[in-house]
Design an enzyme around this catalytic site. Structure first.
Site, PDB file in Angstrom:
ATOM      1  N   ASP A   1       0.860  -1.194   0.000  1.00 53.99           N
ATOM      2  CA  ASP A   1       0.000   0.000   0.000  1.00 53.99           C
ATOM      3  C   ASP A   1       0.895   1.242   0.000  1.00 53.99           C
ATOM      4  O   ASP A   1       2.118   1.113  -0.061  1.00 53.99           O
ATOM      5  CB  ASP A   1      -0.901  -0.007   1.249  1.00 53.99           C
ATOM      6  CG  ASP A   1      -0.122   0.183   2.550  1.00 53.99           C
ATOM      7  OD1 ASP A   1       1.125   0.227   2.507  1.00 53.99           O
ATOM      8  OD2 ASP A   1      -0.762   0.280   3.605  1.00 53.99           O
TER       9      ASP A   1
ATOM     10  N   ASP B   1       1.388   4.731   2.371  1.00 50.79           N
ATOM     11  CA  ASP B   1       0.967   5.330   3.639  1.00 50.79           C
ATOM     12  C   ASP B   1       1.332   6.809   3.680  1.00 50.79           C
ATOM     13  O   ASP B   1       2.429   7.185   3.271  1.00 50.79           O
ATOM     14  CB  ASP B   1       1.687   4.626   4.800  1.00 50.79           C
ATOM     15  CG  ASP B   1       1.533   3.116   4.756  1.00 50.79           C
ATOM     16  OD1 ASP B   1       0.477   2.635   5.139  1.00 50.79           O
ATOM     17  OD2 ASP B   1       2.484   2.436   4.293  1.00 50.79           O
TER      18      ASP B   1
ATOM     19  N   ASP C   1      -3.319   4.352   2.823  1.00 48.16           N
ATOM     20  CA  ASP C   1      -3.657   4.671   4.217  1.00 48.16           C
ATOM     21  C   ASP C   1      -3.361   6.137   4.459  1.00 48.16           C
ATOM     22  O   ASP C   1      -2.245   6.593   4.184  1.00 48.16           O
ATOM     23  CB  ASP C   1      -2.802   3.849   5.203  1.00 48.16           C
ATOM     24  CG  ASP C   1      -3.203   2.395   5.250  1.00 48.16           C
ATOM     25  OD1 ASP C   1      -4.329   2.068   4.816  1.00 48.16           O
ATOM     26  OD2 ASP C   1      -2.390   1.576   5.730  1.00 48.16           O
TER      27      ASP C   1
HETATM   28  N1  CTP Z   1       1.327   1.098  11.635  1.00 47.52           N
HETATM   29  C1  CTP Z   1       0.803   1.522  12.819  1.00 47.52           C
HETATM   30  N2  CTP Z   1      -0.503   1.284  13.113  1.00 47.52           N
HETATM   31  C2  CTP Z   1      -1.293   0.621  12.223  1.00 47.52           C
HETATM   32  C3  CTP Z   1      -0.775   0.198  11.003  1.00 47.52           C
HETATM   33  C4  CTP Z   1       0.552   0.461  10.738  1.00 47.52           C
HETATM   34  O1  CTP Z   1       1.505   2.103  13.616  1.00 47.52           O
HETATM   35  N3  CTP Z   1      -2.562   0.427  12.518  1.00 47.52           N
HETATM   36  C5  CTP Z   1       2.727   1.394  11.332  1.00 47.52           C
HETATM   37  C6  CTP Z   1       3.627   0.205  11.429  1.00 47.52           C
HETATM   38  O2  CTP Z   1       4.701   0.490  12.259  1.00 47.52           O
HETATM   39  C7  CTP Z   1       4.129  -0.010  10.036  1.00 47.52           C
HETATM   40  C8  CTP Z   1       3.814   1.274   9.294  1.00 47.52           C
HETATM   41  O3  CTP Z   1       2.802   1.901  10.046  1.00 47.52           O
HETATM   42  O4  CTP Z   1       5.503  -0.239  10.030  1.00 47.52           O
HETATM   43  C9  CTP Z   1       3.357   1.021   7.899  1.00 47.52           C
HETATM   44  O5  CTP Z   1       2.437  -0.052   7.889  1.00 47.52           O
HETATM   45  P1  CTP Z   1       2.221  -1.008   6.649  1.00 47.52           P
HETATM   46  O6  CTP Z   1       1.722  -0.222   5.507  1.00 47.52           O
HETATM   47  O7  CTP Z   1       1.367  -2.130   7.108  1.00 47.52           O
HETATM   48  O8  CTP Z   1       3.655  -1.620   6.395  1.00 47.52           O
HETATM   49  P2  CTP Z   1       4.879  -1.147   5.488  1.00 47.52           P
HETATM   50  O9  CTP Z   1       6.061  -1.184   6.382  1.00 47.52           O
HETATM   51  O10 CTP Z   1       4.564   0.135   4.810  1.00 47.52           O
HETATM   52  O11 CTP Z   1       5.020  -2.317   4.448  1.00 47.52           O
HETATM   53  P3  CTP Z   1       4.249  -2.508   3.053  1.00 47.52           P
HETATM   54  O12 CTP Z   1       5.258  -2.186   2.016  1.00 47.52           O
HETATM   55  O13 CTP Z   1       3.857  -3.935   3.043  1.00 47.52           O
HETATM   56  O14 CTP Z   1       3.081  -1.581   3.033  1.00 47.52           O
HETATM   57 MN    MN Z   2      -0.310   0.710   5.553  1.00 46.48          MN
HETATM   58 MN    MN Z   3       2.751   0.407   3.754  1.00 44.61          MN
END
Ligand code: CTP
Ligand code: MN
Ligand code: MN
Length: 510
Positions: A343, A345, A434
């Protein structure tokens, strides 16, 4: 070399070069005067050593037949830094701190480039912390090679995306995931910690000896490492990749909106494929799962950096249209330098906005996209944030910020700078996004928390609690001894409050 001689390590008169079996060694011009190489025969064998020496000399490198104190670089194959140190010790030689211990991969890259290439962590052989060189001679005043200590906390290690232990970390990621599917938290943590520490190592593990002194690599983990070193793979991982339960959980949880509970239910009901789940009339799906199935193909194909940048432009434009002073930062994996993600963020904050403006922003932004037909899915979560509330003690607690989980329609022409005339397929891709809105005072904590990686965040909190008697979460840092909240304007300040060296986002891929 006798000990007396070795301790003083006097330069030798050049002897005529030994002739290797097949290659005649004609004298070569030395093009790189600053480097004097010595290639270690141990574990490499004399034939390969002779071949590499000849090749390096032909490329203009100065290579010594024997170790002398003019040598600046020792090149070894299948030896750890500790192995080389032990060998030197066996020869009664104490290495100076300036001596470079390098893996043969460095020499091979130099040969390819025709010149010395930069020495990176990948090439440098590391001496384990429990290696304590015994002093050879009191005459020798040269300090011993710096001994590196690897912390048990991911927030005290620098973990770039340059992982030279993929063969092991891939296995531990799968083992950890399986434990998560089986809700075996203790083993899950054990495997995640092992994968995390291995990702931080600047050298590949070649023998079990290399794991000595490294935290989290004991017990079950050590057995897996041993097996991979011996057989090239782990039998347990191999079995898992064919395991019905593991395969089904992996497949079901790949649908947006499907968590462990749902995966478990579908598995128990006997489902093994997504098409049978989708067609089953007795099942009901949440709005999130329906969107997950509808956009399945797009969502499982990862988001590229170019797509993330295009989404960033969309978010930036929409946000500043409603709150001109708002600050938008891309967080998550892309901020850590990842090339792909599941995703994109974003963290949004505004120095001037009133509470009401702050609360309205995400709604205005998603309404705007809805009107433009870009909003494929939207789930708003309102803020439950209370000022002055103590940070959460739970390592994996969710934060209280207002946020929304979205699926956006990203048109291909927004990604490709040159619009292609014959567009293939539907011309757009569904992307998971997100958005998090945080109060301005919290922005440094929120940025740190949403940049990840998850393992890095867990260890930051564990470190704060166990080493500093502080509580850290995505909103604040509380000092339990002084009973005060520690304010921070930047991530650097949070690290400083914790007494930690600053770790750049690119080094947080734990
Ligand atoms: N996070 C958080 N609370 C949540 C979801 C996520 O604090 N409800 C934080 C986590 O520490 C995470 C970061 O936000 O490391 C990003 O989350 P995520 O998108 O799930 O992971 P990514 O590290 O961005 O990996 P990906 O490339 O798979 O998106
Ligand atoms: Mn995320
Ligand atoms: Mn992410």
């Amino acid at each position: 070399m006798d000990p007396e001689q070795a301790a003083h390590w006097s330069p030798r008169k050049k002897r005529p070069r030994q002739r290797s079996a097949s290659v005649a060694s004609a004298p070569h011009d030395i093009r790189f005067q600053d480097l004097v190489l010595f290639i270690l025969e141990k574990k490499m064998g004399s034939t390969r050593r002779a071949f590499l020496m000849e090749l390096a000399r032909r490329k203009g490198f100065r290579v010594e037949n024997e170790l002398s104190d003019s040598v600046t670089h020792i090149v070894a194959e299948n030896n750890s830094g500790s192995d080389v140190m032990k060998w030197l010790q066996g020869q009664n030689i104490q290495a100076s701190s300036e001596l470079e211990l390098l893996d043969v991969s460095w020499l091979i890259e130099c040969m390819g480039a025709g010149k010395p290439v930069e020495m990176t962590g990948r090439h440098q052989l590391v001496v384990n912390r429990d290696y304590s060189p015994t002093p050879v001679s009191s005459l020798n005043k040269i300090p011993p090679l710096a001994v590196q200590k690897i912390s048990q906390y991911a927030c005290k290690r620098r973990t770039t995306l340059n992982n030279c232990n993929h063969i092991f970390t891939d296995a531990f990621d799968i083992l950890a995931e399986n434990c998560e599917f089986r809700e075996n938290e203790a083993s899950c943590v054990e495997f995640m910690r092992a994968a995390s520490v291995l990702k931080s190592l600047p050298f590949p593990i070649i023998s079990v000896k290399d794991t000595e002194g490294i935290p989290w690599l004991g017990g079950k983990v050590k057995c897996v490492i041993e097996e991979i070193i011996e057989d090239g793979e782990s039998s347990e991982v191999k079995a898992l990749l064919n395991d019905e339960r593991y395969k089904s959980f992996k497949l079901f949880t790949s649908v947006f909106g499907v968590g462990l509970k749902t995966a478990e239910r579908w598995f128990r009901m006997g489902f093994r494929t997504l098409s049978t789940v989708k067609l089953d009339k007795s099942l009901t799906f949440t709005r999130m799962q329906k969107a997950g199935f509808l956009h399945y193909e797009d969502l499982v194909s990862c988001v590229t950096r170019a797509e993330a940048e295009a989404v960033s432009v969309l978010v930036q434009q929409a946000v500043v249209a409603f709150l001109p002073d708002a600050l938008v930062s891309m967080t998550g994996g892309f901020r850590r330098g990842k090339k792909i993600g599941h995703d994109v963020d974003f963290l949004i904050t505004s120095p001037e906005a009133t509470e009401e403006e702050e609360q309205q922003l995400l709604h205005k932004v998603t309404n705007f996209w809805e009107q433009k037909g870009l909003l494929l899915y939207c789930d708003h979560v309102e803020s439950t944030f209370e000022k002055c509330k103590l940070p959460s003690r739970k390592v994996d607690a969710l934060d209280h910020f207002q946020k929304c989980f979205l699926i956006l329609k990203l048109y291909r022409e927004r990604v490709d700078s040159v619009q292609s005339s014959q567009q293939e397929g539907k011309g757009w891709k569904a992307i998971r996004v997100d958005l998090v809105m945080c109060p301005y005072e919290c922005r440094a904590f929120a940025l740190l928390g949403w940049t990840g990686s998850r393992q890095f965040e867990r260890d930051l909190r564990r470190y704060a609690t166990h080493e500093r008697k502080m509580i850290l979460d995505n909103h604040a840092l509380y000092d339990k001894t002084k009973r005060v909240f520690l304010k921070a304007e930047s991530e650097e300040e949070i690290f400083a409050h914790l007494g930690l060296e600053y770790i750049e986002p690119l080094e947080r891929n734990a």
